[in-house]
Design a protein around this motif. Structure first.
Motif, PDB file in Angstrom:
ATOM      1  N   GLY A 138      32.104  54.375  46.239  1.00  0.00           N
ATOM      2  CA  GLY A 138      31.706  53.380  47.234  1.00  0.00           C
ATOM      3  C   GLY A 138      32.723  53.278  48.349  1.00  0.00           C
ATOM      4  N   GLU A 139      32.333  52.564  49.402  1.00  0.00           N
ATOM      5  CA  GLU A 139      33.208  52.428  50.571  1.00  0.00           C
ATOM      6  C   GLU A 139      34.382  51.500  50.283  1.00  0.00           C
ATOM      7  OE1 GLU A 139      30.979  51.336  54.025  1.00  0.00           O
ATOM      8  OE2 GLU A 139      29.382  52.791  53.612  1.00  0.00           O
ATOM      9  N   TYR A 140      34.152  50.479  49.457  1.00  0.00           N
ATOM     10  CA  TYR A 140      35.248  49.575  49.109  1.00  0.00           C
ATOM     11  C   TYR A 140      34.995  48.989  47.733  1.00  0.00           C
ATOM     12  CZ  TYR A 140      32.155  45.631  50.254  1.00  0.00           C
ATOM     13  OH  TYR A 140      31.113  44.733  50.272  1.00  0.00           O
ATOM     14  N   TRP A 141      36.051  48.435  47.124  1.00  0.00           N
ATOM     15  CA  TRP A 141      35.964  47.781  45.831  1.00  0.00           C
ATOM     16  C   TRP A 141      35.963  46.274  46.027  1.00  0.00           C
ATOM     17  CZ3 TRP A 141      40.878  50.974  44.586  1.00  0.00           C
ATOM     18  CH2 TRP A 141      40.540  52.314  44.374  1.00  0.00           C
ATOM     19  N   ASP A 142      35.174  45.574  45.217  1.00  0.00           N
ATOM     20  CA  ASP A 142      35.254  44.117  45.257  1.00  0.00           C
ATOM     21  C   ASP A 142      36.636  43.679  44.769  1.00  0.00           C
ATOM     22  OD1 ASP A 142      34.965  42.975  42.221  1.00  0.00           O
ATOM     23  OD2 ASP A 142      33.911  44.875  42.470  1.00  0.00           O
ATOM     24  N   GLU A 143      37.010  42.448  45.094  1.00  0.00           N
ATOM     25  CA  GLU A 143      38.369  41.971  44.822  1.00  0.00           C
ATOM     26  C   GLU A 143      38.716  42.016  43.337  1.00  0.00           C
ATOM     27  OE1 GLU A 143      41.103  37.955  45.608  1.00  0.00           O
ATOM     28  OE2 GLU A 143      39.053  38.098  46.397  1.00  0.00           O
ATOM     29  N   THR A 144      37.765  41.675  42.467  1.00  0.00           N
ATOM     30  CA  THR A 144      38.034  41.652  41.032  1.00  0.00           C
ATOM     31  C   THR A 144      38.272  43.060  40.507  1.00  0.00           C
ATOM     32  OG1 THR A 144      36.615  39.699  40.833  1.00  0.00           O
ATOM     33  CG2 THR A 144      37.184  40.848  38.807  1.00  0.00           C
ATOM     34  N   PRO A 311      31.482  42.155  37.996  1.00  0.00           N
ATOM     35  CA  PRO A 311      32.707  42.944  37.911  1.00  0.00           C
ATOM     36  C   PRO A 311      33.549  42.506  36.714  1.00  0.00           C
ATOM     37  CG  PRO A 311      33.061  41.177  39.458  1.00  0.00           C
ATOM     38  CD  PRO A 311      31.626  41.068  38.997  1.00  0.00           C
ATOM     39  N   GLN A 312      34.679  43.159  36.519  1.00  0.00           N
ATOM     40  CA  GLN A 312      35.508  42.787  35.394  1.00  0.00           C
ATOM     41  C   GLN A 312      36.991  42.769  35.725  1.00  0.00           C
ATOM     42  OE1 GLN A 312      35.318  45.539  32.042  1.00  0.00           O
ATOM     43  NE2 GLN A 312      33.941  46.801  33.241  1.00  0.00           N
ATOM     44  N   ILE A 313      37.632  41.803  35.132  1.00  0.00           N
ATOM     45  CA  ILE A 313      39.074  41.679  35.214  1.00  0.00           C
ATOM     46  C   ILE A 313      39.697  42.814  34.411  1.00  0.00           C
ATOM     47  CG2 ILE A 313      40.943  40.275  34.205  1.00  0.00           C
ATOM     48  CD1 ILE A 313      39.568  37.821  35.363  1.00  0.00           C
ATOM     49  N   THR A 314      40.871  43.266  34.837  1.00  0.00           N
ATOM     50  CA  THR A 314      41.608  44.285  34.094  1.00  0.00           C
ATOM     51  C   THR A 314      42.475  43.588  33.052  1.00  0.00           C
ATOM     52  OG1 THR A 314      41.642  45.720  36.043  1.00  0.00           O
ATOM     53  CG2 THR A 314      43.195  46.224  34.262  1.00  0.00           C
ATOM     54  N   PHE A 315      42.087  43.703  31.785  1.00  0.00           N
ATOM     55  CA  PHE A 315      42.846  43.127  30.677  1.00  0.00           C
ATOM     56  C   PHE A 315      43.738  44.204  30.075  1.00  0.00           C
ATOM     57  CE2 PHE A 315      39.145  40.211  30.641  1.00  0.00           C
ATOM     58  CZ  PHE A 315      39.816  39.005  30.722  1.00  0.00           C
ATOM     59  N   ILE A 316      44.997  43.874  29.876  1.00  0.00           N
ATOM     60  CA  ILE A 316      45.965  44.823  29.344  1.00  0.00           C
ATOM     61  C   ILE A 316      46.191  44.555  27.865  1.00  0.00           C
ATOM     62  CG2 ILE A 316      48.301  45.745  29.543  1.00  0.00           C
ATOM     63  CD1 ILE A 316      46.492  46.265  31.985  1.00  0.00           C
ATOM     64  N   ASN A 317      45.737  45.473  27.022  1.00  0.00           N
ATOM     65  CA  ASN A 317      45.974  45.339  25.585  1.00  0.00           C
ATOM     66  C   ASN A 317      47.476  45.353  25.314  1.00  0.00           C
ATOM     67  OD1 ASN A 317      43.278  45.266  24.543  1.00  0.00           O
ATOM     68  ND2 ASN A 317      43.105  47.457  24.932  1.00  0.00           N
ATOM     69  N   GLY A 318      47.955  44.291  24.665  1.00  0.00           N
ATOM     70  CA  GLY A 318      49.367  44.176  24.342  1.00  0.00           C
ATOM     71  C   GLY A 318      50.125  43.223  25.232  1.00  0.00           C
ATOM     72  N   ALA A 319      49.606  42.944  26.437  1.00  0.00           N
ATOM     73  CA  ALA A 319      50.299  42.036  27.348  1.00  0.00           C
ATOM     74  C   ALA A 319      50.233  40.601  26.830  1.00  0.00           C
ATOM     75  CB  ALA A 319      49.690  42.110  28.743  1.00  0.00           C
ATOM     76  N   TYR A 320      51.247  39.805  27.186  1.00  0.00           N
ATOM     77  CA  TYR A 320      51.230  38.383  26.855  1.00  0.00           C
ATOM     78  C   TYR A 320      50.496  37.659  27.984  1.00  0.00           C
ATOM     79  CZ  TYR A 320      52.654  33.927  24.924  1.00  0.00           C
ATOM     80  OH  TYR A 320      52.630  32.675  24.347  1.00  0.00           O
ATOM     81  N   ALA A 321      49.515  36.873  27.631  1.00  0.00           N
ATOM     82  CA  ALA A 321      48.660  36.260  28.652  1.00  0.00           C
ATOM     83  C   ALA A 321      48.579  34.753  28.492  1.00  0.00           C
ATOM     84  CB  ALA A 321      47.257  36.854  28.582  1.00  0.00           C
ATOM     85  N   GLU A 322      48.397  34.094  29.609  1.00  0.00           N
ATOM     86  CA  GLU A 322      48.023  32.683  29.652  1.00  0.00           C
ATOM     87  C   GLU A 322      46.664  32.601  30.332  1.00  0.00           C
ATOM     88  OE1 GLU A 322      51.090  30.500  31.593  1.00  0.00           O
ATOM     89  OE2 GLU A 322      52.484  30.659  29.903  1.00  0.00           O
ATOM     90  N   ILE A 323      45.710  31.980  29.648  1.00  0.00           N
ATOM     91  CA  ILE A 323      44.341  31.863  30.145  1.00  0.00           C
ATOM     92  C   ILE A 323      44.044  30.393  30.385  1.00  0.00           C
ATOM     93  CG2 ILE A 323      41.937  32.486  29.751  1.00  0.00           C
ATOM     94  CD1 ILE A 323      43.769  34.906  29.564  1.00  0.00           C
ATOM     95  N   ALA A 324      43.560  30.067  31.570  1.00  0.00           N
ATOM     96  CA  ALA A 324      43.188  28.692  31.885  1.00  0.00           C
ATOM     97  C   ALA A 324      41.772  28.678  32.437  1.00  0.00           C
ATOM     98  CB  ALA A 324      44.157  28.089  32.898  1.00  0.00           C
ATOM     99  N   VAL A 325      40.948  27.782  31.920  1.00  0.00           N
ATOM    100  CA  VAL A 325      39.569  27.638  32.386  1.00  0.00           C
ATOM    101  C   VAL A 325      39.310  26.168  32.683  1.00  0.00           C
ATOM    102  CG1 VAL A 325      37.134  27.937  31.829  1.00  0.00           C
ATOM    103  CG2 VAL A 325      38.801  29.616  31.021  1.00  0.00           C
ATOM    104  N   THR A 326      38.917  25.888  33.924  1.00  0.00           N
ATOM    105  CA  THR A 326      38.620  24.526  34.356  1.00  0.00           C
ATOM    106  C   THR A 326      37.493  24.566  35.372  1.00  0.00           C
ATOM    107  OG1 THR A 326      40.951  23.904  34.095  1.00  0.00           O
ATOM    108  CG2 THR A 326      39.562  22.406  35.352  1.00  0.00           C
ATOM    109  N   ASP A 327      36.475  23.734  35.163  1.00  0.00           N
ATOM    110  CA  ASP A 327      35.370  23.598  36.117  1.00  0.00           C
ATOM    111  C   ASP A 327      34.745  24.945  36.478  1.00  0.00           C
ATOM    112  OD1 ASP A 327      35.746  20.816  36.208  1.00  0.00           O
ATOM    113  OD2 ASP A 327      37.218  20.983  37.836  1.00  0.00           O
ATOM    114  N   GLY A 328      34.580  25.809  35.486  1.00  0.00           N
ATOM    115  CA  GLY A 328      33.912  27.082  35.703  1.00  0.00           C
ATOM    116  C   GLY A 328      34.786  28.182  36.265  1.00  0.00           C
TER     117      GLY A 328
END
Length: 338
Positions: A138-144, A311-328
């Motif tokens: 494609g011509e460009y990639w979406d931000e995600t 689209p999909q977020i790039t998740f790194i197997n093994g990385a330490y992550a903080e996940i926050a979900v608020t208001d969608g």
């Protein structure tokens, strides 16, 4: 300890098909993706397997394994991206030379996720669950989607922050190509099963549950050994996406993983959007998530940017992550912590 590969500027990208290759009539989309990466400054080295497909796989297990082993050993190749997933990558695992693999990025999803998870569990080398090669045309990639490059250029000790997508693609429209490949039309909303804000932290592991569930009980799915050897004391956040399972099959798979000990020392579960999740009688997907949250006593979030509904977020197997979900809205902060 987790080892993070380093993506060098202008690195060579190896393209091999450890699962499905690309049929002759679709070679055009593979060539487009390769051309796009070349335009981004990468040298691209395709193998032989991406160009063939027969009986649900690109080639024999021995040939696919040999090409992957060779690309992992090739010091000129800085990372590997399969064209897409498929069905039978599991045939390769016993033929792969994990013990000799250097720290080199592997990127993909779907059937590729069984290779990613097995690689991280066996070696402690981080792997990247994200876009497939053909989706980088494609011509460009979406931000995600575009964040795959930033993620893989993150150095050990650094971190990367990714936000939930603004819009997702409800269905594939191959008859109407767009400059961005994906047709992103539907508002994204990450949800928690309680409806309340969620914050969780831990080491990321996961993939397509249709596939990675088959690692349980094998030498390639020894979660206890991985925890002891590579992430002692750290909890795990599991992310899954469902490609084809009905709700009852999904629940059976999750119970199997629980009985196999995968959810011990687990701080939370995340599930991607899915066009599957078909209910059985009145047992719907939210019932599956609610049951899990109650049985395990941990937060469960769903409809995240992961898997076959892009689209999909790039998740790194093994990385330490903080996940926050608020208001969608979701925020994923990944720390490349050894």
């Amino acid at each position: 300890m987790i080892t993070y590969p380093q993506l060098r500027p202008n690195a060579a990208i190896g393209v091999t098909a450890p699962s499905s290759g690309v049929q002759a009539e679709l070679h055009g989309i593979l060539l487009e993706a390769i051309a796009k990466l070349k335009n981004e400054g990468f040298d691209v080295i395709p193998g032989e397997t991406p160009w063939t497909q027969h009986k649900a796989k690109s080639s024999s297990a021995a040939r696919r394994a040999a090409e992957l082993n060779a690309m992992m050993a090739d010091t000129n190749i800085g990372m590997i991206i399969p064209p897409w997933g498929g069905e039978l990558l599991i045939e390769l695992l016993e033929h792969l030379d994990f013990a000799s693999y250097p720290a080199k990025w592997l990127l993909g999803y779907s059937d590729t996720s069984i290779l990613l998870l097995a690689m991280t569990l066996r070696t402690g080398i981080a792997t990247a669950h994200g876009t497939n090669l053909v989706d980088l045309r494609g011509e460009y990639w979406d931000e995600t989607t575009a964040a795959w490059l930033q993620a893989l250029r993150t150095k050990t000790g650094e971190s990367i922050v990714q936000q939930s997508s603004p819009l997702f693609q409800r269905e594939w429209d191959f008859e109407t190509p767009s400059p961005c490949v994906f047709h992103l039309t539907e508002p994204t909303s990450w949800k928690s099963i309680t409806g309340r804000p969620v914050h969780m932290s831990g080491r990321l592991l996961g993939g397509c549950i249709d596939i990675v569930r088959h690692l349980a009980g094998t030498p390639f799915g020894d979660i206890a050994a991985f925890r002891k050897r590579h992430i002692p004391g750290d909890p795990i956040i599991w992310y899954f996406e469902n490609c084809e399972l009905r709700t009852t099959d999904l629940k059976r798979s999750l119970v199997q993983l629980k009985l196999a000990g995968w959810f011990e020392h687990c701080s939370g579960l995340m599930f991607g959007r899915s066009a599957a999740n078909a209910p059985v009688e009145d047992y719907v997907i939210e019932d599956v998530y609610r049951d899990l949250a109650e049985e395990l006593g941990i937060p469960v979030i769903y409809d995240i940017d992961c898997g076959h509904v892009p689209p999909q977020i790039t998740f790194i197997n093994g990385a330490y992550a903080e996940i926050a979900v608020t208001d969608g809205k979701g925020t994923v902060t990944q720390y490349f912590r050894p």
